[in-house]
Design a protein around this motif. Sequence first.
Motif, PDB file in Angstrom:
ATOM      1  N   VAL A 167       0.823  -1.200   0.000  1.00 31.06           N
ATOM      2  CA  VAL A 167       0.000   0.000   0.000  1.00 31.06           C
ATOM      3  C   VAL A 167       0.862   1.256   0.000  1.00 31.06           C
ATOM      4  O   VAL A 167       2.032   1.238   0.389  1.00 31.06           O
ATOM      5  CB  VAL A 167      -0.971   0.036   1.206  1.00 31.06           C
ATOM      6  CG1 VAL A 167      -1.937  -1.137   1.143  1.00 31.06           C
ATOM      7  CG2 VAL A 167      -0.240   0.078   2.523  1.00 31.06           C
ATOM      8  N   VAL A 168       0.234   2.327  -0.449  1.00 29.14           N
ATOM      9  CA  VAL A 168       0.846   3.650  -0.398  1.00 29.14           C
ATOM     10  C   VAL A 168      -0.087   4.591   0.352  1.00 29.14           C
ATOM     11  O   VAL A 168      -1.301   4.404   0.355  1.00 29.14           O
ATOM     12  CB  VAL A 168       1.137   4.227  -1.803  1.00 29.14           C
ATOM     13  CG1 VAL A 168       2.249   3.449  -2.479  1.00 29.14           C
ATOM     14  CG2 VAL A 168      -0.111   4.247  -2.665  1.00 29.14           C
ATOM     15  N   ALA A 169       0.506   5.562   0.989  1.00 32.47           N
ATOM     16  CA  ALA A 169      -0.242   6.657   1.596  1.00 32.47           C
ATOM     17  C   ALA A 169      -0.027   7.856   0.692  1.00 32.47           C
ATOM     18  O   ALA A 169       1.122   8.229   0.395  1.00 32.47           O
ATOM     19  CB  ALA A 169       0.264   6.944   3.009  1.00 32.47           C
ATOM     20  N   VAL A 170      -1.126   8.455   0.233  1.00 33.58           N
ATOM     21  CA  VAL A 170      -1.053   9.551  -0.731  1.00 33.58           C
ATOM     22  C   VAL A 170      -1.774  10.765  -0.160  1.00 33.58           C
ATOM     23  O   VAL A 170      -2.899  10.656   0.331  1.00 33.58           O
ATOM     24  CB  VAL A 170      -1.696   9.150  -2.077  1.00 33.58           C
ATOM     25  CG1 VAL A 170      -1.642  10.291  -3.075  1.00 33.58           C
ATOM     26  CG2 VAL A 170      -1.013   7.910  -2.635  1.00 33.58           C
ATOM     27  N   THR A 228       2.968  10.658  -2.973  1.00 31.45           N
ATOM     28  CA  THR A 228       3.159   9.462  -2.162  1.00 31.45           C
ATOM     29  C   THR A 228       4.046   9.821  -0.982  1.00 31.45           C
ATOM     30  O   THR A 228       5.183  10.240  -1.155  1.00 31.45           O
ATOM     31  CB  THR A 228       3.791   8.337  -2.994  1.00 31.45           C
ATOM     32  OG1 THR A 228       2.921   8.057  -4.098  1.00 31.45           O
ATOM     33  CG2 THR A 228       3.988   7.085  -2.172  1.00 31.45           C
ATOM     34  N   VAL A 229       3.485   9.645   0.230  1.00 27.30           N
ATOM     35  CA  VAL A 229       4.201  10.064   1.442  1.00 27.30           C
ATOM     36  C   VAL A 229       4.515   8.898   2.379  1.00 27.30           C
ATOM     37  O   VAL A 229       5.180   9.089   3.402  1.00 27.30           O
ATOM     38  CB  VAL A 229       3.422  11.164   2.193  1.00 27.30           C
ATOM     39  CG1 VAL A 229       3.408  12.452   1.383  1.00 27.30           C
ATOM     40  CG2 VAL A 229       2.006  10.719   2.536  1.00 27.30           C
ATOM     41  N   GLY A 230       4.050   7.692   2.043  1.00 27.75           N
ATOM     42  CA  GLY A 230       4.340   6.538   2.890  1.00 27.75           C
ATOM     43  C   GLY A 230       3.985   5.246   2.196  1.00 27.75           C
ATOM     44  O   GLY A 230       3.276   5.237   1.186  1.00 27.75           O
ATOM     45  N   THR A 231       4.497   4.154   2.762  1.00 28.44           N
ATOM     46  CA  THR A 231       4.225   2.826   2.213  1.00 28.44           C
ATOM     47  C   THR A 231       4.459   1.770   3.275  1.00 28.44           C
ATOM     48  O   THR A 231       5.150   2.011   4.270  1.00 28.44           O
ATOM     49  CB  THR A 231       5.111   2.528   0.988  1.00 28.44           C
ATOM     50  OG1 THR A 231       4.713   1.290   0.398  1.00 28.44           O
ATOM     51  CG2 THR A 231       6.585   2.458   1.355  1.00 28.44           C
ATOM     52  N   LEU A 232       3.895   0.605   3.051  1.00 27.23           N
ATOM     53  CA  LEU A 232       4.257  -0.606   3.782  1.00 27.23           C
ATOM     54  C   LEU A 232       3.752  -1.795   3.005  1.00 27.23           C
ATOM     55  O   LEU A 232       2.889  -1.665   2.132  1.00 27.23           O
ATOM     56  CB  LEU A 232       3.752  -0.630   5.227  1.00 27.23           C
ATOM     57  CG  LEU A 232       2.289  -0.742   5.583  1.00 27.23           C
ATOM     58  CD1 LEU A 232       1.644  -2.078   5.256  1.00 27.23           C
ATOM     59  CD2 LEU A 232       2.135  -0.512   7.073  1.00 27.23           C
TER      60      LEU A 232
END
Length: 150
Positions: A55-58, A63-67
């Motif tokens: 996943v990505v945080a948008v 795009t400001v984050g992922t895990l």
Amino acid sequence: MSDTEIRRATADDIPALVKLLADDPLGAQRETPEDLAPYRAAFARIAADPHQHLVVAVRDGRTVGTLQLTLIPGLSRRGASRALIEAVRVDSEERGGGLGTRLVEWAVGTARDAGCRLVQLTSDATRIEAHRFYERLGFEASHLGFKFQL
């Protein structure tokens, strides 16, 4: 933070994902953002596996984050499934604002909804701040990990 969307990553996210992975001292040594071919091949394998949740945080189109969350069926613990959280990254300009917490809480909730009985993760021994972060979220340093490079 409510203006941040957490969604499945797409192939179009690969350059931003690799940039996030390379945005720390360890990642800078092992990632190669100038050659995306191996990341595209890995993404195809991840996207094809229903047990993988990359996943990505948008926020505001950025795009400001992922895990990555991996669901693992097993026999131990009376046939319990477990979840593995990996590659948690938050853009260096966004750290300390609660996004990491939101990403991990998303992963724990997704694991719970999938019937997992345990969520685990590893963190490099040198990432002391990350260890404190995970402990604040309720994770316990309960095992000693080993790796074998191939």
